[in-house]
Design a protein around this motif. Structure first.
Motif, PDB file in Angstrom:
ATOM      1  N   LEU A 119       0.820  -1.214   0.000  1.00 43.56           N
ATOM      2  CA  LEU A 119       0.000   0.000   0.000  1.00 43.56           C
ATOM      3  C   LEU A 119       0.854   1.264   0.000  1.00 43.56           C
ATOM      4  O   LEU A 119       0.533   2.230  -0.688  1.00 43.56           O
ATOM      5  N   GLU A 120       1.952   1.246   0.729  1.00 43.35           N
ATOM      6  CA  GLU A 120       2.820   2.439   0.746  1.00 43.35           C
ATOM      7  C   GLU A 120       3.271   2.804  -0.658  1.00 43.35           C
ATOM      8  O   GLU A 120       3.197   3.966  -1.074  1.00 43.35           O
ATOM      9  N   TYR A 121       3.720   1.826  -1.429  1.00 38.61           N
ATOM     10  CA  TYR A 121       4.222   2.082  -2.785  1.00 38.61           C
ATOM     11  C   TYR A 121       3.081   2.493  -3.713  1.00 38.61           C
ATOM     12  O   TYR A 121       3.252   3.343  -4.585  1.00 38.61           O
ATOM     13  N   PHE A 122       1.925   1.891  -3.504  1.00 34.32           N
ATOM     14  CA  PHE A 122       0.740   2.252  -4.283  1.00 34.32           C
ATOM     15  C   PHE A 122       0.397   3.729  -4.071  1.00 34.32           C
ATOM     16  O   PHE A 122       0.204   4.478  -5.030  1.00 34.32           O
ATOM     17  N   LEU A 123       0.354   4.156  -2.809  1.00 33.15           N
ATOM     18  CA  LEU A 123       0.022   5.549  -2.502  1.00 33.15           C
ATOM     19  C   LEU A 123       1.068   6.507  -3.059  1.00 33.15           C
ATOM     20  O   LEU A 123       0.737   7.589  -3.547  1.00 33.15           O
ATOM     21  N   ARG A 124       2.319   6.132  -2.993  1.00 41.96           N
ATOM     22  CA  ARG A 124       3.392   6.999  -3.494  1.00 41.96           C
ATOM     23  C   ARG A 124       3.401   7.104  -5.027  1.00 41.96           C
ATOM     24  O   ARG A 124       3.935   8.048  -5.581  1.00 41.96           O
ATOM     25  N   ALA A 125       2.801   6.124  -5.690  1.00 45.40           N
ATOM     26  CA  ALA A 125       2.807   6.107  -7.156  1.00 45.40           C
ATOM     27  C   ALA A 125       1.610   6.819  -7.773  1.00 45.40           C
ATOM     28  O   ALA A 125       1.591   7.057  -8.975  1.00 45.40           O
ATOM     29  N   LEU A 126       0.624   7.179  -6.973  1.00 41.21           N
ATOM     30  CA  LEU A 126      -0.580   7.799  -7.525  1.00 41.21           C
ATOM     31  C   LEU A 126      -0.293   9.197  -8.066  1.00 41.21           C
ATOM     32  O   LEU A 126       0.437   9.970  -7.465  1.00 41.21           O
ATOM     33  N   PRO A 127      -0.906   9.540  -9.196  1.00 44.11           N
ATOM     34  CA  PRO A 127      -0.676  10.869  -9.792  1.00 44.11           C
ATOM     35  C   PRO A 127      -1.393  11.967  -9.011  1.00 44.11           C
ATOM     36  O   PRO A 127      -2.386  11.724  -8.334  1.00 44.11           O
ATOM     37  N   LEU A 128      -0.875  13.165  -9.129  1.00 43.42           N
ATOM     38  CA  LEU A 128      -1.479  14.312  -8.452  1.00 43.42           C
ATOM     39  C   LEU A 128      -2.490  15.031  -9.339  1.00 43.42           C
ATOM     40  O   LEU A 128      -3.438  15.618  -8.850  1.00 43.42           O
ATOM     41  N   GLU A 129      -2.287  14.989 -10.647  1.00 39.97           N
ATOM     42  CA  GLU A 129      -3.085  15.809 -11.558  1.00 39.97           C
ATOM     43  C   GLU A 129      -4.449  15.234 -11.883  1.00 39.97           C
ATOM     44  O   GLU A 129      -5.370  15.963 -12.204  1.00 39.97           O
ATOM     45  N   GLU A 130      -4.587  13.938 -11.864  1.00 39.47           N
ATOM     46  CA  GLU A 130      -5.820  13.306 -12.324  1.00 39.47           C
ATOM     47  C   GLU A 130      -6.881  13.246 -11.234  1.00 39.47           C
ATOM     48  O   GLU A 130      -6.580  13.248 -10.055  1.00 39.47           O
ATOM     49  N   GLU A 131      -8.139  13.170 -11.678  1.00 40.54           N
ATOM     50  CA  GLU A 131      -9.272  13.056 -10.753  1.00 40.54           C
ATOM     51  C   GLU A 131      -9.570  11.580 -10.509  1.00 40.54           C
ATOM     52  O   GLU A 131      -9.783  10.823 -11.454  1.00 40.54           O
ATOM     53  N   TYR A 132      -9.577  11.156  -9.263  1.00 41.23           N
ATOM     54  CA  TYR A 132      -9.867   9.776  -8.879  1.00 41.23           C
ATOM     55  C   TYR A 132     -10.094   9.725  -7.376  1.00 41.23           C
ATOM     56  O   TYR A 132      -9.829  10.687  -6.661  1.00 41.23           O
ATOM     57  N   ARG A 133     -10.590   8.602  -6.924  1.00 41.76           N
ATOM     58  CA  ARG A 133     -10.661   8.297  -5.496  1.00 41.76           C
ATOM     59  C   ARG A 133     -10.070   6.904  -5.311  1.00 41.76           C
ATOM     60  O   ARG A 133     -10.157   6.064  -6.197  1.00 41.76           O
ATOM     61  N   VAL A 134      -9.534   6.686  -4.147  1.00 38.87           N
ATOM     62  CA  VAL A 134      -9.006   5.372  -3.776  1.00 38.87           C
ATOM     63  C   VAL A 134      -9.769   4.918  -2.542  1.00 38.87           C
ATOM     64  O   VAL A 134      -9.896   5.676  -1.582  1.00 38.87           O
ATOM     65  N   ILE A 135     -10.281   3.701  -2.589  1.00 38.64           N
ATOM     66  CA  ILE A 135     -10.892   3.108  -1.406  1.00 38.64           C
ATOM     67  C   ILE A 135      -9.946   2.023  -0.921  1.00 38.64           C
ATOM     68  O   ILE A 135      -9.609   1.103  -1.665  1.00 38.64           O
ATOM     69  N   VAL A 136      -9.504   2.174   0.323  1.00 37.40           N
ATOM     70  CA  VAL A 136      -8.593   1.207   0.933  1.00 37.40           C
ATOM     71  C   VAL A 136      -9.390   0.436   1.981  1.00 37.40           C
ATOM     72  O   VAL A 136      -9.941   1.028   2.908  1.00 37.40           O
ATOM     73  N   VAL A 137      -9.452  -0.874   1.817  1.00 33.75           N
ATOM     74  CA  VAL A 137     -10.278  -1.717   2.679  1.00 33.75           C
ATOM     75  C   VAL A 137      -9.422  -2.824   3.294  1.00 33.75           C
ATOM     76  O   VAL A 137      -8.524  -3.355   2.650  1.00 33.75           O
ATOM     77  N   ALA A 149      -0.372   9.217   2.714  1.00 32.36           N
ATOM     78  CA  ALA A 149      -1.265   9.892   1.762  1.00 32.36           C
ATOM     79  C   ALA A 149      -1.209  11.402   1.955  1.00 32.36           C
ATOM     80  O   ALA A 149      -1.213  12.171   0.982  1.00 32.36           O
ATOM     81  N   GLU A 150      -1.147  11.839   3.212  1.00 22.07           N
ATOM     82  CA  GLU A 150      -1.031  13.272   3.520  1.00 22.07           C
ATOM     83  C   GLU A 150       0.265  13.842   2.949  1.00 22.07           C
ATOM     84  O   GLU A 150       0.263  14.898   2.296  1.00 22.07           O
ATOM     85  N   GLU A 151       1.375  13.145   3.182  1.00 24.16           N
ATOM     86  CA  GLU A 151       2.679  13.579   2.663  1.00 24.16           C
ATOM     87  C   GLU A 151       2.681  13.667   1.147  1.00 24.16           C
ATOM     88  O   GLU A 151       3.340  14.527   0.567  1.00 24.16           O
ATOM     89  N   GLN A 152       1.935  12.785   0.490  1.00 20.29           N
ATOM     90  CA  GLN A 152       1.885  12.751  -0.973  1.00 20.29           C
ATOM     91  C   GLN A 152       0.906  13.792  -1.546  1.00 20.29           C
ATOM     92  O   GLN A 152       0.838  13.958  -2.758  1.00 20.29           O
TER      93      GLN A 152
END
Length: 173
Positions: A119-137, A149-152
């Motif tokens: 999950l850490e690597y997933f969160l760090r790889a997400l783009p900043l410019e695009e519109e999306y939501r992530v649900i983590v379960v 996620a806050e740092e990113q």
């Protein structure tokens, strides 16, 4: 499904001395390592089943079990539970419950062990410019990953939904 205990210890404690101390001072670790060694090294079983190629490779590496004695059978998906019809039943309600507009793409990260599943690597790889939501379960404690996620700069896009007895509704979202 959790993989070999010996491999988990190696990943958790890369330093061999620390790993030995942790193993030798824990009844749980000693018991698990004993059982693994007995099963894979001294057994009369004709065949073992691993649920991934990586699991098979770990068994071979740690216990010297011949590759031809290990079969890989991947986890299955029940099409009666996970199907397109479920989307119609849960999609709108799940999105609404989490404040996700219908036209926004949703990425789902569902796992019991977020660290091991990356999950850490997933969160760090997400783009900043695009519109999306992530649900983590799948986990009760999320503060470490919320901080990442806050740092990113994406904390407002990531929903930590916690554990659920009904993951189907999140797949539908």
């Amino acid at each position: 499904s959790g993989g070999l205990h010996r491999q988990w210890l190696a990943a958790k404690h890369p330093d061999p001395a620390a790993r030995w101390i942790r193993s030798a001072t824990s009844t749980v670790n000693l018991s698990n390592l004993y059982l693994e060694r007995r099963i894979f090294s001294q057994s009369g079983y004709r065949c073992f089943v691993a649920n991934s190629k990586m699991g098979k490779e770990h068994i071979i590496f740690h216990y010297g079990t011949p590759a031809d004695r290990i079969r890989v059978i991947y986890n299955g998906v029940d099409p009666a539970v996970f199907n397109a019809g479920v989307r119609d039943r849960y999609r709108f309600a799940t999105r609404k419950a989490h404040g996700i507009p219908e036209d926004v793409p949703v990425l789902l990260f569902l796992a019991a062990n977020w660290k091991r599943k990356g999950l850490e690597y997933f969160l760090r790889a997400l783009p900043l410019e695009e519109e999306y939501r992530v649900i983590v379960v799948g986990k009760k404690q999320s503060s470490r990953f919320e901080k990442i996620a806050e740092e990113q700069g994406i904390r407002d896009r990531v929903i930590f939904a916690g554990p659920t007895p009904n993951p189907v509704r999140y797949y539908a979202a």
